[in-house]
Design a protein around this motif. Structure first.
Motif, short mmCIF file in Angstrom:
data_model
loop_
_atom_site.label_atom_id
_atom_site.label_comp_id
_atom_site.label_asym_id
_atom_site.label_seq_id
_atom_site.Cartn_x
_atom_site.Cartn_y
_atom_site.Cartn_z
N GLY A 1 -4.51 14.39 1.61
CA GLY A 1 -5.55 13.51 1.00
C GLY A 1 -6.35 12.97 2.33
O GLY A 1 -6.26 13.42 3.28
N GLY A 2 -6.77 11.73 1.73
CA GLY A 2 -7.73 11.13 2.93
C GLY A 2 -8.03 9.72 2.35
O GLY A 2 -7.88 9.18 1.25
N LYS A 3 -9.14 9.16 3.10
CA LYS A 3 -9.91 7.99 2.81
C LYS A 3 -10.95 8.07 1.68
O LYS A 3 -11.47 8.98 1.27
CB LYS A 3 -10.75 7.58 3.74
N VAL A 4 -10.74 7.02 0.89
CA VAL A 4 -11.67 7.00 -0.26
C VAL A 4 -13.16 6.33 0.25
O VAL A 4 -13.04 5.38 1.04
CB VAL A 4 -11.33 5.90 -1.16
N LEU B 1 -7.67 -4.19 1.87
CA LEU B 1 -6.90 -2.70 2.38
C LEU B 1 -7.80 -1.53 2.27
O LEU B 1 -8.52 -1.50 1.51
CB LEU B 1 -5.82 -2.43 1.51
N LYS B 2 -7.67 -0.63 3.32
CA LYS B 2 -8.32 0.59 3.17
C LYS B 2 -7.57 1.66 2.32
O LYS B 2 -6.29 1.35 2.44
CB LYS B 2 -8.16 1.31 4.77
N GLN B 3 -8.39 2.00 1.33
CA GLN B 3 -7.92 3.09 0.22
C GLN B 3 -7.81 4.51 0.89
O GLN B 3 -8.74 4.77 1.30
CB GLN B 3 -8.79 2.85 -1.02
N ILE B 4 -6.72 4.90 0.57
CA ILE B 4 -6.32 6.36 0.91
C ILE B 4 -5.77 6.94 -0.50
O ILE B 4 -4.92 6.33 -1.32
CB ILE B 4 -5.11 6.56 1.84
N VAL B 5 -5.94 8.32 -0.57
CA VAL B 5 -5.56 9.07 -1.70
C VAL B 5 -4.56 10.19 -1.28
O VAL B 5 -4.88 10.66 -0.22
CB VAL B 5 -6.61 9.78 -2.79
N LEU C 1 0.71 1.91 3.52
CA LEU C 1 0.97 2.89 4.81
C LEU C 1 1.14 2.12 6.02
O LEU C 1 2.05 2.32 6.72
CB LEU C 1 -0.34 3.43 5.05
N ASN C 2 0.59 0.87 6.09
CA ASN C 2 0.89 -0.11 6.93
C ASN C 2 0.15 -1.49 6.85
O ASN C 2 -0.01 -1.73 5.14
CB ASN C 2 0.11 0.56 8.41
N ASP C 3 -0.02 -2.43 7.44
CA ASP C 3 -0.69 -3.77 6.97
C ASP C 3 -2.09 -3.73 6.48
O ASP C 3 -3.04 -4.64 6.17
CB ASP C 3 -0.27 -4.53 7.91
N ARG C 4 -2.71 -2.53 6.92
CA ARG C 4 -4.28 -2.32 6.61
C ARG C 4 -4.59 -1.26 5.96
O ARG C 4 -5.80 -1.04 5.15
CB ARG C 4 -5.01 -2.05 8.03
#
Length: 146
Positions: free
Chosen positions: A41-44, A4-8, A82-85
């Motif tokens: 926020g945004g991407k780690v 999974l893409k990590q978002i904060v 947030l979604n499947d990714r």
């Protein structure tokens, strides 16, 4: 197995001790989310700690420094789906430096009441994945567990 893409995200409140208002940001892009509200926020980035990513993102997007409070735990170990990714981890945060301005990704910022006026907060068109986080925040504030 998909990573999974990590978002904060930052649930920026007027006070970590007695939160009464939340700062929300209105998206400008992508088109599907333009005009909807979110937690800034945004991407780690690779090798970056989640908390460091949140400090960086809030500085880039809003021009502010914050003190982080507790994390608002999500329903999965990765946080809030947030979604499947992608999944997002959200922390309560209080401003310690700067005045929030919509520098990136937003065309408007708005302080919204968490108590009494929470109807305004819930009436705002939130990005669908962020709405469960809004409900969890309201529940946590109501229980005074933040």
């Amino acid at each position: 197995m998909t990573v999974l893409k990590q978002i904060v995200g930052g649930a920026i409140v007027d006070s970590l001790q007695n939160p009464r208002r939340l700062l929300a940001g209105r998206r400008t892009a992508p088109v599907a989310y333009a005009g909807m509200w979110e937690f800034p926020g945004g991407k780690v980035e690779e090798g970056e700690a989640h908390e460091a990513a949140l400090h960086r993102e809030l500085h880039e997007e809003l021009g502010v420094g914050v003190r982080l409070g507790p994390e608002l735990p999500g329903p999965t170990p990765a946080g809030w789906p947030l979604n499947d990714r992608a999944a997002m981890r959200v922390w309560l945060a209080e401003l310690v430096r700067g005045t929030p301005a919509p520098l990136q990704d937003h065309d408007e910022l708005r302080w919204v009441a968490l108590h009494g006026g929470a109807g305004e907060l819930l009436a705002m068109p939130w990005i669908p994945a962020d709405l469960p986080i809004v409900h969890a925040l309201l529940a946590a504030v109501g229980r005074k567990t933040v």
